[in-house]
Design a protein around this motif. Sequence first.
Motif, PDB file in Angstrom:
ATOM      1  N   ALA A 148      13.496  72.580 -38.236  1.00 32.96           N
ATOM      2  CA  ALA A 148      12.110  72.669 -37.769  1.00 32.96           C
ATOM      3  C   ALA A 148      11.196  71.803 -38.632  1.00 32.96           C
ATOM      4  CB  ALA A 148      11.639  74.122 -37.802  1.00 32.96           C
ATOM      5  N   ALA A 149      11.429  71.828 -39.948  1.00 33.64           N
ATOM      6  CA  ALA A 149      10.608  71.024 -40.862  1.00 33.64           C
ATOM      7  C   ALA A 149      10.776  69.533 -40.571  1.00 33.64           C
ATOM      8  CB  ALA A 149      11.006  71.330 -42.303  1.00 33.64           C
ATOM      9  N   ILE A 243      -8.979  68.840 -39.942  1.00 31.72           N
ATOM     10  CA  ILE A 243      -7.660  68.354 -40.344  1.00 31.72           C
ATOM     11  C   ILE A 243      -6.614  68.888 -39.375  1.00 31.72           C
ATOM     12  CG2 ILE A 243      -5.977  68.300 -42.240  1.00 31.72           C
ATOM     13  CD1 ILE A 243      -8.320  69.131 -44.103  1.00 31.72           C
ATOM     14  N   PRO A 244      -5.704  68.048 -38.873  1.00 30.25           N
ATOM     15  CA  PRO A 244      -4.645  68.524 -37.976  1.00 30.25           C
ATOM     16  C   PRO A 244      -3.856  69.675 -38.598  1.00 30.25           C
ATOM     17  CG  PRO A 244      -4.695  66.135 -38.008  1.00 30.25           C
ATOM     18  CD  PRO A 244      -5.645  66.595 -39.085  1.00 30.25           C
ATOM     19  N   LEU A 245      -3.589  70.701 -37.805  1.00 30.39           N
ATOM     20  CA  LEU A 245      -2.891  71.890 -38.290  1.00 30.39           C
ATOM     21  C   LEU A 245      -1.550  72.034 -37.580  1.00 30.39           C
ATOM     22  CD1 LEU A 245      -2.861  74.572 -39.922  1.00 30.39           C
ATOM     23  CD2 LEU A 245      -4.115  75.625 -38.016  1.00 30.39           C
ATOM     24  N   TYR A 246      -0.494  72.144 -38.380  1.00 33.89           N
ATOM     25  CA  TYR A 246       0.846  72.361 -37.860  1.00 33.89           C
ATOM     26  C   TYR A 246       1.331  73.752 -38.261  1.00 33.89           C
ATOM     27  CZ  TYR A 246       1.054  67.298 -37.113  1.00 33.89           C
ATOM     28  OH  TYR A 246       0.809  66.018 -36.694  1.00 33.89           O
ATOM     29  N   MET A 247       2.047  74.375 -37.356  1.00 33.72           N
ATOM     30  CA  MET A 247       2.653  75.672 -37.624  1.00 33.72           C
ATOM     31  C   MET A 247       4.174  75.549 -37.570  1.00 33.72           C
ATOM     32  SD  MET A 247       0.562  78.210 -38.168  1.00 33.72           S
ATOM     33  CE  MET A 247      -1.232  78.202 -38.343  1.00 33.72           C
ATOM     34  N   SER A 248       4.856  76.540 -38.129  1.00 36.94           N
ATOM     35  CA  SER A 248       6.315  76.576 -38.050  1.00 36.94           C
ATOM     36  C   SER A 248       6.752  77.210 -36.737  1.00 36.94           C
ATOM     37  CB  SER A 248       6.889  77.397 -39.213  1.00 36.94           C
ATOM     38  OG  SER A 248       6.731  78.788 -38.949  1.00 36.94           O
ATOM     39  N   HIS A 249       8.043  77.162 -36.481  1.00 36.30           N
ATOM     40  CA  HIS A 249       8.622  77.813 -35.303  1.00 36.30           C
ATOM     41  C   HIS A 249       8.521  79.329 -35.392  1.00 36.30           C
ATOM     42  CE1 HIS A 249      11.498  77.586 -38.488  1.00 36.30           C
ATOM     43  NE2 HIS A 249      12.435  78.228 -37.845  1.00 36.30           N
ATOM     44  N   GLY A 250       8.089  79.843 -36.551  1.00 33.86           N
ATOM     45  CA  GLY A 250       7.939  81.286 -36.747  1.00 33.86           C
ATOM     46  C   GLY A 250       6.820  81.906 -35.922  1.00 33.86           C
ATOM     47  N   VAL A 251       5.999  81.074 -35.292  1.00 26.59           N
ATOM     48  CA  VAL A 251       4.921  81.611 -34.444  1.00 26.59           C
ATOM     49  C   VAL A 251       5.070  81.150 -32.990  1.00 26.59           C
ATOM     50  CG1 VAL A 251       3.314  81.777 -36.366  1.00 26.59           C
ATOM     51  CG2 VAL A 251       3.303  79.717 -34.965  1.00 26.59           C
ATOM     52  N   VAL A 268      -3.300  73.092 -32.003  1.00 31.15           N
ATOM     53  CA  VAL A 268      -2.281  73.341 -33.030  1.00 31.15           C
ATOM     54  C   VAL A 268      -0.918  72.875 -32.512  1.00 31.15           C
ATOM     55  CG1 VAL A 268      -1.028  75.137 -34.305  1.00 31.15           C
ATOM     56  CG2 VAL A 268      -3.515  75.262 -34.099  1.00 31.15           C
ATOM     57  N   VAL A 269      -0.157  72.224 -33.381  1.00 28.43           N
ATOM     58  CA  VAL A 269       1.139  71.650 -33.006  1.00 28.43           C
ATOM     59  C   VAL A 269       2.253  72.348 -33.779  1.00 28.43           C
ATOM     60  CG1 VAL A 269       2.558  69.546 -33.095  1.00 28.43           C
ATOM     61  CG2 VAL A 269       0.145  69.402 -32.415  1.00 28.43           C
ATOM     62  N   LEU A 270       3.391  72.572 -33.123  1.00 27.99           N
ATOM     63  CA  LEU A 270       4.521  73.213 -33.779  1.00 27.99           C
ATOM     64  C   LEU A 270       5.828  72.925 -33.053  1.00 27.99           C
ATOM     65  CD1 LEU A 270       4.977  76.795 -32.619  1.00 27.99           C
ATOM     66  CD2 LEU A 270       2.726  75.810 -32.243  1.00 27.99           C
ATOM     67  N   PRO A 271       6.963  73.106 -33.745  1.00 24.71           N
ATOM     68  CA  PRO A 271       8.261  73.003 -33.078  1.00 24.71           C
ATOM     69  C   PRO A 271       8.590  74.342 -32.429  1.00 24.71           C
ATOM     70  CG  PRO A 271       8.583  73.326 -35.425  1.00 24.71           C
ATOM     71  CD  PRO A 271       7.101  73.298 -35.194  1.00 24.71           C
ATOM     72  N   ALA A 272       9.074  74.312 -31.214  1.00 22.76           N
ATOM     73  CA  ALA A 272       9.400  75.546 -30.502  1.00 22.76           C
ATOM     74  C   ALA A 272      10.694  75.364 -29.724  1.00 22.76           C
ATOM     75  CB  ALA A 272       8.267  75.926 -29.539  1.00 22.76           C
ATOM     76  N   GLY A 273      11.391  76.472 -29.523  1.00 23.32           N
ATOM     77  CA  GLY A 273      12.569  76.440 -28.679  1.00 23.32           C
ATOM     78  C   GLY A 273      12.173  76.095 -27.254  1.00 23.32           C
ATOM     79  N   LYS A 274      13.118  75.624 -26.470  1.00 20.83           N
ATOM     80  CA  LYS A 274      12.825  75.143 -25.120  1.00 20.83           C
ATOM     81  C   LYS A 274      12.375  76.242 -24.167  1.00 20.83           C
ATOM     82  CE  LYS A 274      15.882  71.132 -25.365  1.00 20.83           C
ATOM     83  NZ  LYS A 274      17.046  70.434 -24.779  1.00 20.83           N
ATOM     84  N   LEU A 275      12.601  77.500 -24.521  1.00 18.55           N
ATOM     85  CA  LEU A 275      12.172  78.594 -23.649  1.00 18.55           C
ATOM     86  C   LEU A 275      10.671  78.549 -23.402  1.00 18.55           C
ATOM     87  CD1 LEU A 275      12.911  81.224 -22.127  1.00 18.55           C
ATOM     88  CD2 LEU A 275      12.467  82.464 -24.267  1.00 18.55           C
TER      89      LEU A 275
END
Length: 381
Positions: A148-149, A243-251, A268-275
Amino acid sequence: MLKKMMVVAAAVTAVFSSTAAFAAGTLKIGGLFAVTGPASFLGEPEKKTLEMLVKDANEKGGIAGMKLEAVIYDTAGDATKAVQLATKLIKDDKVSVIVGPSTTGESMAVIPVAEREKIPLISCAAGIKITEPVKKWVFKTPANDHVAAEKILDYMAKHKQKNIALLTVTDGFGSSGREQIKALAAQKGFKVVADEVYGPKDTDMTAQLTKIRGIKPDAVICWGTNPGPAVITKNVKQLGLKIPLYMSHGVASKKYIELAGADAAEGVVLPAGKLAVYDVLPKSDAQAKLLKEYDAAYRKAYGAEASTFGGYAYDAFLLIANAVKKTGSSAPEKLRDGIEQASKLVSVSGVFSMSAKDHNGLDLSAFEIVRVTKGDWQLVK
């Protein structure tokens, strides 16, 4: 008359077939989920998903002739309680495999029990240390946090955002994510200009964000699970930070948007599963059909959309079912071997290919980059 006899014969055959379906005994699956407490947004859908899948499998005759039984306990996200309940599942309930716990801290605490008692454990938590280094009896279904990172950093590189401010929670998940981001940042030429932390129970992070604002980074990466990240998102909005804010896949569930508020979470931008974005995936995507079916089944059973976190339990169930079909056994040792042999197994979190050297089996393809847009997820291409 002949037709009537055929109908009766078919009915009798159906009865005996149903009875014979469970002739091979019962497979007991243990579940350790944070159904209540701060991590309930993880544990509740995990519990419901496992129950739904066990019920559905039994209605279809079980797996390889075995009836399934789920014995599930609520850990409330507490590591000490998780250890006690894991012991109970093994010693008293005689389970052959355990799904969970929901969080990294709990999983790390339970690992010694699973290893000592030689019972396969399929964690629903993301911390890389759960499966690295590889432990014989331990697997996990969420992609490793370094995956994810890396997904975030690759996206940031495309947007020439090189100076990073970190804001991570001081629990197992946050500490692991922080470690992975810093290591990858050094490898990829990023500079960590701020390294702030917050406690799992903290309710205001304006002090940390004010310090970050003074440093003027290109972007902020927050690593944690709710409610902390939702609070941070609100604080960013309150402080007027651009400032652009990124979150983890934990949310990566709608709960985050709900807690933060659609207005504050916008962009807000983050990596997420395809679901999270299955409805816009190309039909050629290997996971598209399964994701659609899972969401439909969950909505029918519980009147709510399926979440990525519930998907972690779905994946664990598929790994177990695949192992039973491979080995024809419910013995813990055989299940362990079957799980480790999973190859190109399409599931909710990705396509699993386990091995003796990899007890997670997922790569960068497990995630898509999404952006919060008008209170929903938008696939970023």
